[in-house]
Scaffold this motif. Structure first.
Motif, short mmCIF file in Angstrom:
data_model
loop_
_atom_site.label_atom_id
_atom_site.label_comp_id
_atom_site.label_asym_id
_atom_site.label_seq_id
_atom_site.Cartn_x
_atom_site.Cartn_y
_atom_site.Cartn_z
N ILE A 169 -31.41 40.72 131.36
CA ILE A 169 -31.67 39.31 131.01
C ILE A 169 -33.16 38.99 131.22
N LEU A 170 -33.71 39.41 132.35
CA LEU A 170 -35.12 39.12 132.64
C LEU A 170 -36.05 39.75 131.59
N ARG A 171 -35.70 40.97 131.16
CA ARG A 171 -36.53 41.62 130.13
C ARG A 171 -36.43 40.88 128.81
N CYS A 172 -35.22 40.40 128.47
CA CYS A 172 -35.06 39.67 127.20
C CYS A 172 -35.86 38.38 127.21
N LEU A 173 -35.96 37.77 128.39
CA LEU A 173 -36.69 36.49 128.49
C LEU A 173 -38.15 36.72 128.87
N GLU A 174 -38.54 38.02 128.93
CA GLU A 174 -39.92 38.40 129.26
C GLU A 174 -40.39 37.77 130.57
N ARG A 175 -39.53 37.86 131.58
CA ARG A 175 -39.90 37.32 132.89
C ARG A 175 -40.18 38.47 133.85
N GLY B 115 -33.48 30.52 127.67
CA GLY B 115 -34.75 30.91 127.06
C GLY B 115 -34.98 30.05 125.83
N ARG B 116 -36.26 29.88 125.46
CA ARG B 116 -36.57 29.10 124.25
C ARG B 116 -37.55 29.88 123.39
N ARG B 117 -37.32 29.88 122.10
CA ARG B 117 -38.22 30.57 121.17
C ARG B 117 -38.39 29.74 119.91
N ALA B 118 -39.61 29.70 119.39
CA ALA B 118 -39.83 29.02 118.11
C ALA B 118 -39.78 30.07 117.01
N ARG B 119 -39.10 29.72 115.91
CA ARG B 119 -38.99 30.67 114.81
C ARG B 119 -40.32 30.84 114.09
N ALA C 238 -38.86 51.71 126.08
CA ALA C 238 -38.40 51.93 124.70
C ALA C 238 -36.91 51.64 124.55
N LEU C 239 -36.11 52.05 125.55
CA LEU C 239 -34.67 51.82 125.46
C LEU C 239 -34.32 50.35 125.70
N LEU C 240 -35.05 49.70 126.63
CA LEU C 240 -34.81 48.26 126.87
C LEU C 240 -35.11 47.45 125.62
N LEU C 241 -36.11 47.92 124.88
CA LEU C 241 -36.50 47.23 123.64
C LEU C 241 -35.35 47.22 122.64
N LYS C 242 -34.63 48.36 122.56
CA LYS C 242 -33.50 48.45 121.63
C LYS C 242 -32.39 47.47 122.01
N ALA C 243 -32.12 47.36 123.32
CA ALA C 243 -31.11 46.40 123.78
C ALA C 243 -31.57 44.98 123.47
N ARG C 244 -32.86 44.75 123.65
CA ARG C 244 -33.40 43.41 123.38
C ARG C 244 -33.22 43.01 121.93
N VAL C 245 -33.38 43.98 121.03
CA VAL C 245 -33.23 43.68 119.59
C VAL C 245 -31.83 43.12 119.32
N LEU C 246 -30.81 43.78 119.89
CA LEU C 246 -29.43 43.33 119.67
C LEU C 246 -29.19 41.96 120.30
N ILE C 247 -29.74 41.76 121.51
CA ILE C 247 -29.51 40.50 122.22
C ILE C 247 -30.27 39.35 121.53
N ASN C 248 -31.52 39.62 121.11
CA ASN C 248 -32.29 38.57 120.41
C ASN C 248 -31.64 38.16 119.10
N HIS C 249 -30.94 39.10 118.47
CA HIS C 249 -30.22 38.75 117.23
C HIS C 249 -29.14 37.72 117.54
N LEU C 250 -28.40 37.94 118.66
CA LEU C 250 -27.33 37.01 119.03
C LEU C 250 -27.88 35.70 119.59
N ALA C 251 -28.98 35.80 120.36
CA ALA C 251 -29.48 34.61 121.07
C ALA C 251 -30.34 33.72 120.17
N PHE C 252 -31.19 34.35 119.35
CA PHE C 252 -32.16 33.55 118.57
C PHE C 252 -32.08 33.80 117.07
N GLY C 253 -31.06 34.56 116.64
CA GLY C 253 -30.90 34.78 115.20
C GLY C 253 -31.97 35.68 114.60
#
Length: 328
Positions: A45-51, A66-70, A222-237
Motif C-alpha cells: 500500500i505504501l509503495r502504491c501511494l509513494e509514501r 490516495g489522490r491522483r489527477a488524471r 521492478a516487481l513492486l512496480l508490476k503489482a502497482r500497475v494492477l492496483i493503480n488500474h483498480l484504484a485510479f482507472g
C-alpha cells in the motif's frame, strides 16, 4: 442557506469544474487488502501511494487514501485503501468497508505469503469465502432496491473473459474485481523447483477460476512496480498492463482473463492419485492435490495477538493514565 450549506456548495462547484467551467466527474474507488499476517500488505500500500514510511503492524482494520489527477489542472480522483490485519482471525470486520453504497466501485487485493505454502489454501479459502458471502448478500439486497446496479456489477465481472473464451462456462468469477498478489518471491525463489511449480500452477488455477489477476512480487522495485500497475488500474482507472509472464521459473504476471485451463494443465499429481481423490468441483480437486504436498497448518489465530493497549504506537497519555488508575 446556512454558512455551511454555502461553503459545501462552493467546494463542490470548485471540485467539479475544470478550466472551461465544464463539469468533471471525480472518481472514487475503494480497495480492501487482506491476506497472511506479516505478508507485506502495508508495504505494498505504501509503495502504491509513494509514501516513504516504515510499515507498522496492522491492528484490526486500518484506513488510508490516495489522490491522483488524471490530467494537469483536473480535480483529483480518490482511492480509499482499507487493510484487514490479523490474517484470517478478524473476518467479521470485512463487512465494515464493503457496503451497498460503494460495492459498485470496490475491489479486493488478496496478498499471499509465498514463503508459507502450508498456510496458502486456508488463507485463500477463508478470506474469499467470507468476502464473497458478504458481497452476495449486498447484491441480493440491491436486486430489490436497485436492480440496474446489481445487473451492472454482475455483468462487469464477466467482462474480463471474452464470451468466446473456451473456459467461459467453466469458471466462477468473484463478484467484484480481485487481484491476487504472491509476496516474498525472493524467499520463494529459493524453493525446490518442483515445489515452486505446484504452488505456481495452483495459484494460476485459483486466479483464473475466480477471474482474478495474479502477480508475484517482493521488495525488488521492478516487481513492486508490476503489482502497482494492477492496483493503480483498480484504484485510479489507469490503463491495464498488456504484459504476461506464465513461466514458472520467473515471477508470474497474469492480468485477469489472459490465462486458460488448457495452458495451466491438470493438477500436478499422477492420474492414479487423481482417480482416488473424491472431488465435486475442479476447485476441490486442486485443493486436495495441493494439500497432499502442503498439508494445512492448524494455526490458532488469536493466541499470538499482543494486547494493543500495551503497544507504544497507540499510546495516549490521558487514556493511559486513567487506565493505570483504574487497574490500580
Amino acid at each position: 442557506d446556512t454558512l455551511w450549506d454555502l461553503a459545501i456548495a462552493e467546494a463542490e462547484k470548485r471540485e467539479s469544474a475544470d478550466d472551461d467551467g465544464k463539469r468533471v466527474e471525480v472518481s472514487e474507488k475503494s480497495l480492501l487488502f487482506m491476506g497472511n499476517k506479516n505478508g507485506g500488505k502495508t508495504t505494498i500500500i505504501l509503495r502504491c501511494l509513494e509514501r516513504e514510511e516504515i510499515p507498522k503492524p496492522t491492528l484490526a482494520l486500518e484506513y488510508t487514501f490516495g489522490r491522483r489527477a488524471r490530467r494537469h489542472n483536473t480535480p483529483k480522483d480518490i482511492a480509499h485503501f482499507w487493510e484487514l490485519g490479523g490474517g484470517t482471525s478478524l473476518l467479521e470486520l470485512i463487512r465494515i468497508p464493503i457496503t451497498s453504497n460503494n460495492v459498485r466501485s470496490f475491489a479486493v487485493v488478496l496478498v499471499l505469503d509465498l514463503s508459507k505454502p502450508n498456510e496458502l489454501w486456508t488463507t485463500i479459502e477463508k478470506l474469499l469465502q467470507v468476502t464473497r458471502n458478504h458481497v452476495n448478500k449486498i447484491l441480493t439486497k440491491l436486486e430489490k432496491t436497485n436492480p440496474e446496479v446489481a445487473t451492472e456489477i454482475k455483468q462487469r465481472v464477466r467482462n474480463n473473459l471474452q464470451r468466446d473464451h473456451p473456459d467461459y462456462d467453466l469458471i466462477d468469477p468473484f463478484p467484484i474485481p480481485l487481484v491476487i498478489i504472491g509476496s516474498k518471491y525472493d524467499i520463494f525463489h529459493e524453493f525446490d523447483s518442483e515445489m515452486r511449480k505446484i504452488i505456481s500452477k495452483t495459484l494460476r488455477f485459483v486466479s483464473h477460476y475466480y477471474g482474478a489477476s495474479l502477480v508475484f512480487t517482493s521488495k525488488s522495485e521492478a516487481l513492486l512496480l508490476k503489482a502497482r500497475v494492477l492496483i493503480n488500474h483498480l484504484a485510479f482507472g489507469y490503463d491495464k498492463s498488456k504484459s504476461l509472464s506464465v513461466d514458472h521459473g520467473k515471477p508470474l504476471f497474469i492480468p485477469a482473463g489472459l490465462d486458460s485451463l488448457s495452458q495451466i494443465g491438470p493438477p500436478p499429481a499422477s492420474d492414479s492419485d487423481i482417480g482416488k481423490m473424491r472431488a465435486n468441483t475442479p476447485l476441490e480437486l486442486w485443493k486436495k492435490v495441493f494439500e497432499k504436498t502442503f498439508p494445512p497448518k492448524s494455526f490458532c489465530n488469536l493466541q499470538d495477538t499482543k494486547d494493543p493497549a500495551q503497544d507504544l504506537q497507540y499510546a495516549e497519555y490521558e487514556v493511559d493514565v486513567m487506565r493505570a488508575q483504574k487497574n490500580q
